[in-house]
Design an enzyme around this catalytic site. Structure first.
Site, short mmCIF file in Angstrom:
data_model
loop_
_atom_site.label_atom_id
_atom_site.label_comp_id
_atom_site.label_asym_id
_atom_site.label_seq_id
_atom_site.Cartn_x
_atom_site.Cartn_y
_atom_site.Cartn_z
N ALA A 1 0.84 -1.20 0.00
CA ALA A 1 0.00 0.00 0.00
C ALA A 1 0.88 1.25 0.00
O ALA A 1 2.09 1.20 0.22
CB ALA A 1 -0.90 0.00 1.22
N GLY B 1 -0.16 -5.44 0.33
CA GLY B 1 -1.20 -5.44 -0.68
C GLY B 1 -0.78 -6.12 -1.97
O GLY B 1 -1.60 -6.71 -2.67
N GLU C 1 -1.28 -9.74 -1.34
CA GLU C 1 -2.73 -9.98 -1.30
C GLU C 1 -3.32 -9.97 -2.71
O GLU C 1 -4.25 -10.72 -3.01
CB GLU C 1 -3.40 -8.93 -0.42
N GLU D 1 2.55 -6.23 7.38
CA GLU D 1 1.73 -5.22 8.05
C GLU D 1 1.95 -5.19 9.56
O GLU D 1 1.82 -4.13 10.19
CB GLU D 1 0.24 -5.49 7.76
#
Length: 255
Positions: A61, A106, A109, A129
């Site tokens: 992110a 991300g 993911e 994270e």
């Protein structure tokens, strides 16, 4: 545009382009959702490759953007974040991630949303994270545990450590490792092969597997049974069986 959709010979390439690290900011997330839904609708797209370029898939992110958000702002944004990734996971066609370099947070993911993952020898994947005082928020706690099992997923999520391509292959986090320069070619070849296949049957297979994982075995078998019987109403089934009888296995053409 931070994400583009390029289509050639039945294969749609969802290309991330936000140098230098393809950080997945809000605008990129929204664009990804828009193009994933378009790829799902378009009849000329029969399989999809997700690609971040030769050097990096997506390093995660946009932390600077996230740092400016407070609790109230993220409450409003979190659902849209997940929905952008879920749009990729729900493309009703075969999807392959072509992973080079970093696929972290991300980025990891996003790769998890694909049906198959080809990684370069230079790939590094992980869910870091926890090192920010957070947990994965775009599906990582759910998709990763379903893919590699809860204890292995917890190891990656709890520690935030990165894994290289060879360990990712051992864990089942990726499905194939090739030289970095060959990642897109290998992923595209996988997609191109399936783009020649029976569209409705491939969609049925994907839905049966994905939906079946979310329910009990009896419900999953009922889902499979309904799709299996329903495919007997398709031209592809007629074509496939006729070719088998007349020419032998594996020679049917579905386009």
């Amino acid at each position: 545009m931070t994400v583009t959709l390029e289509v050639a010979e039945g294969v749609g390439t969802l290309r991330l382009h936000r140098p230098p690290m393809n950080a997945l900011d809000v605008a990129t997330q929204d664009r990804l959702k828009e193009l994933a839904e378009e790829a799902g609708r378009r009849e000329d797209v029969r399989a999809v490759v997700i690609y971040g370029g030769e050097k990096v898939f997506a390093a995660g992110a946009d932390i600077k953007e996230m740092q400016a958000m407070d609790h109230a702002a993220m409450v409003l944004r979190a659902r849209a974040l997940q929905e952008s990734f879920t749009a990729v996971a729900r493309i009703p066609k075969p999807v392959v991630a072509a992973v080079t370099g970093y696929a972290l947070g991300g980025g990891c993911e996003l790769a998890l949303c694909a049906d198959y993952r080809v990684a370069g020898e230079n790939a590094k994947l992980g869910q870091p994270e926890i090192l920010l005082g957070l947990i994965p928020g775009a599906g990582g706690t759910q998709r990763l545990s379903r893919l590699i099992g809860p204890s292995r997923a917890k190891d990656l999520i709890f520690t935030g450590r990165q894994v290289k391509a060879d360990e990712a292959l051992t864990l089942g986090l990726v499905d194939r490792v090739v030289p970095a320069a060959e990642v897109y070619e290998a992923a595209h070849a996988w997609a191109a092969r399936l783009a020649q296949g029976p569209t409705i049957a491939l969609r049925a297979a994907k839905e049966a597997v994905d939906a079946g994982l979310e329910t009990d075995i009896e419900t999953g078998l009922a889902l499979e049974r309904n799709w299996f019987a329903g495919l007997f109403a398709t031209e592809d089934r007629e074509r496939g069986m006729r070719s088998f009888v007349e020419e032998g296995p594996g020679k049917a053409r579905f386009l």
